[in-house]
Scaffold this active site. Structure first.
Site, short mmCIF file in Angstrom:
data_model
loop_
_atom_site.label_atom_id
_atom_site.label_comp_id
_atom_site.label_asym_id
_atom_site.label_seq_id
_atom_site.Cartn_x
_atom_site.Cartn_y
_atom_site.Cartn_z
N GLY A 239 -9.94 33.21 8.99
CA GLY A 239 -10.88 32.73 7.99
C GLY A 239 -10.65 33.13 6.55
N PRO A 274 -5.34 35.02 11.57
CA PRO A 274 -5.21 34.24 10.34
C PRO A 274 -4.42 32.96 10.57
CG PRO A 274 -3.59 35.99 10.35
CD PRO A 274 -4.44 36.19 11.59
N ARG A 276 -4.67 29.77 7.82
CA ARG A 276 -4.49 29.28 6.45
C ARG A 276 -3.84 30.32 5.53
NH1 ARG A 276 -8.22 25.39 4.61
NH2 ARG A 276 -9.63 26.26 6.14
N ARG A 312 -7.34 16.37 4.72
CA ARG A 312 -8.34 17.30 4.15
C ARG A 312 -9.15 16.71 3.00
NH1 ARG A 312 -7.70 21.71 2.19
NH2 ARG A 312 -9.29 22.79 3.38
N CYS A 342 -5.98 1.50 4.85
CA CYS A 342 -7.03 0.53 4.50
C CYS A 342 -8.42 1.12 4.66
CB CYS A 342 -6.84 -0.72 5.35
SG CYS A 342 -5.26 -1.46 4.98
N GLU A 343 -8.73 2.08 3.85
CA GLU A 343 -10.05 2.71 3.82
C GLU A 343 -10.27 3.23 2.41
OE1 GLU A 343 -11.90 4.84 6.64
OE2 GLU A 343 -10.50 4.47 8.28
N1 LLP Z 1 -9.59 31.56 14.98
C1 LLP Z 1 -10.38 30.58 15.42
C2 LLP Z 1 -11.12 30.76 16.68
C3 LLP Z 1 -10.51 29.40 14.67
O1 LLP Z 1 -11.31 28.43 15.12
C4 LLP Z 1 -9.79 29.24 13.46
C5 LLP Z 1 -9.90 28.02 12.68
C6 LLP Z 1 -8.96 30.30 13.06
C7 LLP Z 1 -8.88 31.45 13.84
C8 LLP Z 1 -8.12 30.24 11.82
O2 LLP Z 1 -8.87 30.13 10.67
P1 LLP Z 1 -8.16 30.24 9.24
O3 LLP Z 1 -7.62 31.65 9.12
O4 LLP Z 1 -7.09 29.23 9.18
O5 LLP Z 1 -9.23 29.97 8.28
N2 LLP Z 1 -9.23 21.88 9.37
C9 LLP Z 1 -9.99 22.78 8.51
C10 LLP Z 1 -10.01 24.19 9.03
C11 LLP Z 1 -10.55 24.30 10.45
C12 LLP Z 1 -10.50 25.71 10.97
C13 LLP Z 1 -10.75 25.75 12.42
N3 LLP Z 1 -10.66 27.04 13.00
C14 LLP Z 1 -9.41 22.70 7.11
O6 LLP Z 1 -8.47 21.93 6.90
O7 LLP Z 1 -9.90 23.36 6.21
#
Ligand code: LLP
Length: 415
Positions: A239, A274, A276, A312, A342-343
């Protein structure tokens, strides 16, 4: 920090010109920087040095085999959410004893596949799932290690679609049912309780919500240990946000320090998931302007990448910087950068002040390394983009561009 810079007026990834990459591999093209990825991993890992920890990369952020392979070599494990992600992680050489399996909808076959592979643990999201896993492990005459994903009910203050730790979310087990869940797990013959887990959301730009969540988990660990549960792993999820535009998220070091401060627990291994933060700024989407178009109220640059390549902006109204590959003197214009789909929701940027774009220009859509290719589809029957990994002056194609034949794979007419 990333390795995409203009040099002599041309945007480069490390030492490779993006103009050359477009000529060699065509567009739309995902381009990843190895140096950026490695640096992000190192910084994240160092933030937890001195405490036992495992970095389980959230595969969903970027499941590219080459990226998983690099992270595996650095010692990373994986946070997976499907049998397909398990397959990829293992294929990339990830150590199963560093794989955790999250997600609210695990199918019995997927559970069996993970039990068979002896993954580190399942992050359990409901009582029914716990019962199902017990049955699967029993049928296999095996045992499954679990953590319960507890929903700490804290507001991550992020986009509602990526907030997961609130009471009304579909994720996790309610905080006030956690002890009951652990007792239920203990009563199951084929389940071993080993940890506790949470994940409150994605693209968080403040420390407060993480600290609140970890505090709540710490209290639970003490309570559970008092009841005789051996909680050895504490998984704080993923996150941590990145800078797309003007966001100023905490650094991994600050994040690490804040978490460590809350966790004065004996015999605990931290698990971090992690996604992102490791890959987001290590990748861009390279695309070419096909046409420009003026209406009474708008100026459009129509590029050859659409919402099927990078969802995104359309899905979350997410901001991605648009950087012209050639740094030329151009008047600044307010433009919409849109794709061929086409949107009307197919845009990469809206009302963006940028140096005027003209047909033939190449542009880089920045910070596209996370949830970029991984959310791509073939909508409008557009083959998937290619992916290239750059290291210094080398570029290697790590995924071939999709073909028309790929589009039809597995299809047949009824006759
Ligand atoms: N752990 C779990 C259980 C998760 O569901 C997620 C992301 C992560 C770790 C990794 O989170 P990060 O460190 O990447 O924030 N498609 C969306 C993001 C969806 C995240 C889903 N879960 C976007 O493009 O912003």
């Amino acid at each position: 920090m990333h390795s995409f810079r203009h040099r002599r007026g041309v945007l480069h990834c490390e030492d490779v010109s993006l103009v050359e990459l477009a000529e060699r591999y065509d567009t739309p093209l995902y381009v990843y920087s190895l140096a950026t990825l490695e640096r992000h991993y190192r910084v994240f890992d160092e933030a937890f040095s001195g405490v036992p920890h495992i970095i389980c990369f959230a595969v969903k952020a970027n499941p590219c085999l080459a990226i998983l392979d690099i992270l595996a070599r650095k010692g990373a494990g994986a946070d997976i959410v499907s049998g397909g992600e398990l397959f990829r992680a293992l294929r990339a050489g990830m150590d199963p004893s560093k794989i955790v399996y999250s997600g609210v909808g695990k199918r019995p076959e997927e559970m069996a596949q993970a039990v068979e592979s002896s993954i580190l643990m399942f992050n359990i999201e409901s009582f029914q799932e716990l019962d199902a896993l017990n049955e699967v492990a029993g049928r296999m005459k095996s045992r499954a290690r679990v953590a319960l994903r507890v929903n700490p009910d804290v507001d991550p203050r992020t986009h509602p679609y990526v907030a997961t730790g609130l009471r009304m979310s579909k994720f996790g087990i309610r905080h006030d049912s956690a002890v009951e869940g652990y007792e239920r797990a203990r009563s199951h013959e084929n389940i071993d309780v080993v940890g506790i887990d949470c994940h409150i959301g994605s693209q968080l730009t403040e420390l407060g919500p993480f600290v609140d969540a970890v505090r709540r988990l710490r209290e639970l660990v003490l309570d559970l240990r008092g009841r005789g549960f051996e909680i050895r792993y504490l998984d704080v999820g993923g996150g941590l946000g990145i800078t797309y535009d003007v966001e100023d998220p905490p650094s991994p070091a600050e994040y690490g320090e804040a978490i460590r401060k809350e966790l004065d627990l004996e015999d605990i291994t931290l698990i971090l998931e992690p996604g992102r933060n490791l890959v987001g700024n290590a990748g861009i989407l390279l695309t070419r302007v096909l046409y420009t178009k003026e209406t009474e109220t708008k100026s459009f640059a129509i590029v050859d990448a659409g919402m099927n390549d990078l969802l995104r902006p359309s899905l979350y109204d997410a901001y991605h910087a648009i950087v012209p590959v050639r740094d030329e003197e151009r008047p600044v214009r307010r433009m919409d950068v849109v794709g061929p789909i086409c949107e009307s929701g197919d845009f990469l940027a809206q009302e963006r002040e940028i140096p005027e774009l003209r047909p033939g220009d190449l542009v880089a859509v920045m910070s596209a390394g996370a949830y970029g290719f991984s959310m791509a589809s073939t909508y409008n029957s557009r083959p998937l983009a290619a992916e290239v990994l750059v290291s210094d002056s080398d570029a290697s194609l790590v995924r071939e561009r999709g073909t028309y034949e790929d589009l039809l794979r597995g299809e047949r007419t009824s006759g």
